[in-house]
Write a protein that holds these residues in place. Structure first.
Motif, PDB file in Angstrom:
ATOM      1  N   THR A 126      53.664  23.559  11.234  1.00  0.00           N
ATOM      2  CA  THR A 126      53.126  24.207  12.436  1.00  0.00           C
ATOM      3  C   THR A 126      54.244  24.603  13.409  1.00  0.00           C
ATOM      4  O   THR A 126      55.196  23.848  13.615  1.00  0.00           O
ATOM      5  CB  THR A 126      52.156  23.243  13.151  1.00  0.00           C
ATOM      6  OG1 THR A 126      51.149  22.860  12.229  1.00  0.00           O
ATOM      7  CG2 THR A 126      51.519  23.880  14.371  1.00  0.00           C
ATOM      8  N   SER A 132      46.936  27.673  12.887  1.00  0.00           N
ATOM      9  CA  SER A 132      46.054  28.021  11.760  1.00  0.00           C
ATOM     10  C   SER A 132      46.671  29.132  10.907  1.00  0.00           C
ATOM     11  O   SER A 132      46.503  29.160   9.686  1.00  0.00           O
ATOM     12  CB  SER A 132      44.693  28.491  12.295  1.00  0.00           C
ATOM     13  OG  SER A 132      44.113  27.491  13.107  1.00  0.00           O
ATOM     14  N   THR A 364      41.674  23.185  11.063  1.00  0.00           N
ATOM     15  CA  THR A 364      40.571  22.866  11.974  1.00  0.00           C
ATOM     16  C   THR A 364      39.238  22.977  11.217  1.00  0.00           C
ATOM     17  O   THR A 364      39.168  23.530  10.111  1.00  0.00           O
ATOM     18  CB  THR A 364      40.536  23.866  13.158  1.00  0.00           C
ATOM     19  OG1 THR A 364      40.269  25.171  12.618  1.00  0.00           O
ATOM     20  CG2 THR A 364      41.845  23.887  13.932  1.00  0.00           C
TER      21      THR A 364
HETATM   22  P1  FAD Z   1      45.115  27.483  16.705  1.00  0.00           P
HETATM   23  O1  FAD Z   1      45.422  27.878  15.304  1.00  0.00           O
HETATM   24  O2  FAD Z   1      45.687  28.271  17.802  1.00  0.00           O
HETATM   25  O3  FAD Z   1      43.534  27.418  16.845  1.00  0.00           O
HETATM   26  C1  FAD Z   1      42.882  27.382  18.124  1.00  0.00           C
HETATM   27  C2  FAD Z   1      41.382  27.557  17.877  1.00  0.00           C
HETATM   28  O4  FAD Z   1      41.146  28.839  17.252  1.00  0.00           O
HETATM   29  C3  FAD Z   1      40.809  26.519  16.931  1.00  0.00           C
HETATM   30  O5  FAD Z   1      39.500  26.188  17.311  1.00  0.00           O
HETATM   31  C4  FAD Z   1      40.759  27.238  15.597  1.00  0.00           C
HETATM   32  O6  FAD Z   1      39.781  26.711  14.707  1.00  0.00           O
HETATM   33  C5  FAD Z   1      40.422  28.654  16.043  1.00  0.00           C
HETATM   34  N1  FAD Z   1      40.833  29.672  15.082  1.00  0.00           N
HETATM   35  C6  FAD Z   1      42.104  30.015  14.720  1.00  0.00           C
HETATM   36  N2  FAD Z   1      42.079  30.987  13.797  1.00  0.00           N
HETATM   37  C7  FAD Z   1      40.760  31.254  13.548  1.00  0.00           C
HETATM   38  C8  FAD Z   1      40.081  32.130  12.672  1.00  0.00           C
HETATM   39  N3  FAD Z   1      40.722  32.971  11.831  1.00  0.00           N
HETATM   40  N4  FAD Z   1      38.726  32.138  12.704  1.00  0.00           N
HETATM   41  C9  FAD Z   1      38.044  31.292  13.522  1.00  0.00           C
HETATM   42  N5  FAD Z   1      38.630  30.420  14.354  1.00  0.00           N
HETATM   43  C10 FAD Z   1      39.980  30.409  14.364  1.00  0.00           C
HETATM   44  N6  FAD Z   1      51.311  20.212  11.885  1.00  0.00           N
HETATM   45  C11 FAD Z   1      52.292  20.037  10.946  1.00  0.00           C
HETATM   46  O7  FAD Z   1      52.830  20.989  10.408  1.00  0.00           O
HETATM   47  N7  FAD Z   1      52.701  18.775  10.599  1.00  0.00           N
HETATM   48  C12 FAD Z   1      52.166  17.659  11.155  1.00  0.00           C
HETATM   49  O8  FAD Z   1      52.571  16.532  10.809  1.00  0.00           O
HETATM   50  C13 FAD Z   1      51.153  17.811  12.155  1.00  0.00           C
HETATM   51  N8  FAD Z   1      50.635  16.714  12.792  1.00  0.00           N
HETATM   52  C14 FAD Z   1      49.798  16.907  13.872  1.00  0.00           C
HETATM   53  C15 FAD Z   1      49.443  15.807  14.669  1.00  0.00           C
HETATM   54  C16 FAD Z   1      48.666  15.997  15.800  1.00  0.00           C
HETATM   55  C17 FAD Z   1      48.322  14.816  16.656  1.00  0.00           C
HETATM   56  C18 FAD Z   1      48.219  17.295  16.151  1.00  0.00           C
HETATM   57  C19 FAD Z   1      47.387  17.538  17.392  1.00  0.00           C
HETATM   58  C20 FAD Z   1      48.543  18.369  15.365  1.00  0.00           C
HETATM   59  C21 FAD Z   1      49.351  18.204  14.230  1.00  0.00           C
HETATM   60  N9  FAD Z   1      49.783  19.292  13.477  1.00  0.00           N
HETATM   61  C22 FAD Z   1      50.745  19.130  12.499  1.00  0.00           C
HETATM   62  C23 FAD Z   1      49.376  20.651  13.844  1.00  0.00           C
HETATM   63  C24 FAD Z   1      47.948  21.008  13.437  1.00  0.00           C
HETATM   64  O9  FAD Z   1      47.872  21.131  12.035  1.00  0.00           O
HETATM   65  C25 FAD Z   1      47.564  22.275  14.192  1.00  0.00           C
HETATM   66  O10 FAD Z   1      47.376  21.889  15.551  1.00  0.00           O
HETATM   67  C26 FAD Z   1      46.323  22.924  13.635  1.00  0.00           C
HETATM   68  O11 FAD Z   1      46.610  23.520  12.388  1.00  0.00           O
HETATM   69  C27 FAD Z   1      45.742  24.008  14.559  1.00  0.00           C
HETATM   70  O12 FAD Z   1      46.742  24.880  14.986  1.00  0.00           O
HETATM   71  P2  FAD Z   1      46.870  25.219  16.562  1.00  0.00           P
HETATM   72  O13 FAD Z   1      46.903  23.938  17.276  1.00  0.00           O
HETATM   73  O14 FAD Z   1      47.986  26.167  16.747  1.00  0.00           O
HETATM   74  O15 FAD Z   1      45.493  25.923  16.922  1.00  0.00           O
END
Ligand code: FAD
Length: 383
Positions: A126, A132, A364
């Motif tokens: 990430t 995502s 998610t």
């Molecule tokens: P976004 O992708 O910005 O999403 C925001 C919202 O938009 C969400 O509700 C999502 O479902 C929605 N959304 C996005 N795209 C679409 C779509 N096409 N259609 C419909 N809805 C959509 N990552 C790593 O790489 N390694 C790790 O070890 C790791 N550990 C983590 C530990 C914690 C405590 C946390 C909070 C996160 C961690 N992550 C890690 C990251 C995590 O995988 C991401 O936070 C997650 O993939 C969502 O990405 P984002 O936060 O950028 O949200």
């Protein structure tokens, strides 16, 4: 079909259950308040062989099956999701990915250390601008003679400040998923900076970090898999990772159930235990049904993995259901505890805070639905 566990699986479950009751449960609330588990837990996990399940013994692992892994993660999830997450990432996302895609030299270098707990791994996919939409990540990998130079920022990386090795996904080619390559990067390499992210709602015992790579030099032998294969490697790791997260969610929901049943039998209101009121029993029954359903969905994935069948969609189904179930279970448990559910002297509040992220990471809930929808219709609705 056989829904019974074999003898060795029952033994592993009992061993894990007793170990979690002794080494994790008594400390979970204090670790949560302190915003860090006692990191000695990593060595203890290693001693028990819990960081080597599904890794062959020749690389220091303890062997075993995908179902063994699920049994362990359910117990760890019941005890403390922060500890479960350390294992999910270091073994589930890093160790198993090295096992599948690493060269013999990479396996010899990292697997024994990861299995013993001497080293921890983290998984750097990430980025601040791509969560995502990980296929569009922007970290760069450019050739510098025979070496690679890696630059970019990774965010929310579990184990980030504790890890000795990071799998870093970076763009070595053109746009989109096919331009991504994976690298095994020692975290003490010059130009590798790590900052812990504080103030999380849950998983407070676990180190979550921002990683900044500024021209980190690694040899080509640090490349994991082929050039351009990195996104495929990440997605394969996450498919299997979702099975483990689902198992951890079953543990959270089961922990909620056990705590809420005990409390309901002890707590008296209107002259009788609250367990005798039908509306309280409904809260408990709803959790119990979800525990059973989530566990069966998770075990089905483990069975498909063991039989070498495709399991990606089933893993999304299990992770989606189990993570939403864990949140509901924790909410129901708080309701059973009443006001006492709202303070951390009792476990329900921490279960809720820890459960919430399970619907966010490793895809998610919306992303799981899109994966399931794509499998059902053949239509990609991501973009
Ligand atoms: P976004 O992708 O910005 O999403 C925001 C919202 O938009 C969400 O509700 C999502 O479902 C929605 N959304 C996005 N795209 C679409 C779509 N096409 N259609 C419909 N809805 C959509 N990552 C790593 O790489 N390694 C790790 O070890 C790791 N550990 C983590 C530990 C914690 C405590 C946390 C909070 C996160 C961690 N992550 C890690 C990251 C995590 O995988 C991401 O936070 C997650 O993939 C969502 O990405 P984002 O936060 O950028 O949200």
């Amino acid at each position: 079909m056989d829904f019974e566990l074999g003898e060795s699986q029952r033994e592993l479950r009992e061993l894990a259950r007793a170990w979690v009751d002794k080494e994790v449960v008594p400390h979970a609330a204090a670790w949560d308040r302190a915003e860090s588990v006692d990191t000695a837990i990593v060595g203890k996990l290693g001693e028990m062989g819990f960081l080597g399940i599904e890794i062959p013994e020749e690389y220091g692992g303890s062997g075993g099956t995908a179902l063994d892994y699920c049994l362990l993660l359910e117990e760890l999830g019941r005890g403390d999701s922060s500890v479960r997450g350390i294992v999910s990432v270091s073994l589930g996302l890093v160790g198993k990915t090295i096992k599948t895609y690493g060269t013999a030299e990479q396996k010899r270098e990292w697997l024994p250390r990861l299995c013993s707990g001497e080293s921890l791994g983290c998984f750097g996919l990430t980025e601040p601008g791509t969560g995502s939409d990980a296929g569009n990540l922007t970290a760069k990998a450019v050739r510098g003679g025979d070496d690679w130079l890696l630059s970019g920022t990774k965010i929310f990386i579990t184990n980030g400040t504790w890890a000795d090795v990071a799998i870093i996904f970076a763009r070595s080619g053109g746009p989109g998923p096919k331009g991504v390559t994976a690298f095994l990067v020692p975290t003490d390499a010059p130009g590798f900076q790590r900052t812990e992210i504080k103030g999380k709602l849950g998983l407070r015992g676990q180190a979550t970090a921002e990683l900044v790579l500024d021209g980190v030099r690694v040899p080509d032998t640090a490349r994991l898999g082929d050039e351009g294969q990195g996104f495929k490697i990440a997605m394969a790791a996450l498919d299997k990772g979702r099975m483990g997260v689902a198992a951890g969610c079953v543990g959270v929901a089961r922990g909620c159930l056990e705590a809420a049943v005990k409390y309901a039998r002890e707590r008296e209101q209107f002259g009788k235990p609250i367990a005798s009121y039908q509306l309280v029993q409904e809260l408990l029954a709803d959790i119990a049904v979800d525990v059973e359903a989530a566990r069966l969905l998770t075990w089905r994935v483990a069975d498909l993995v063991e039989r070498g069948k495709p399991f990606g969609t089933e893993a999304s189904v299990a992770k989606l259901f189990a993570s939403e179930a864990a949140v509901k279970a924790a909410n129901n448990a708080i309701q059973v505890f009443g006001g006492y559910g709202y303070i951390d002297e009792f476990p329900a509040a921490k279960y809720l805070r820890d459960a919430r992220v399970l619907t966010l990471y490793e895809g998610t809930s919306q992303i799981q639905k899109l994966l399931i929808g794509r499998a059902l219709t053949g239509v990609n609705a991501f973009v």
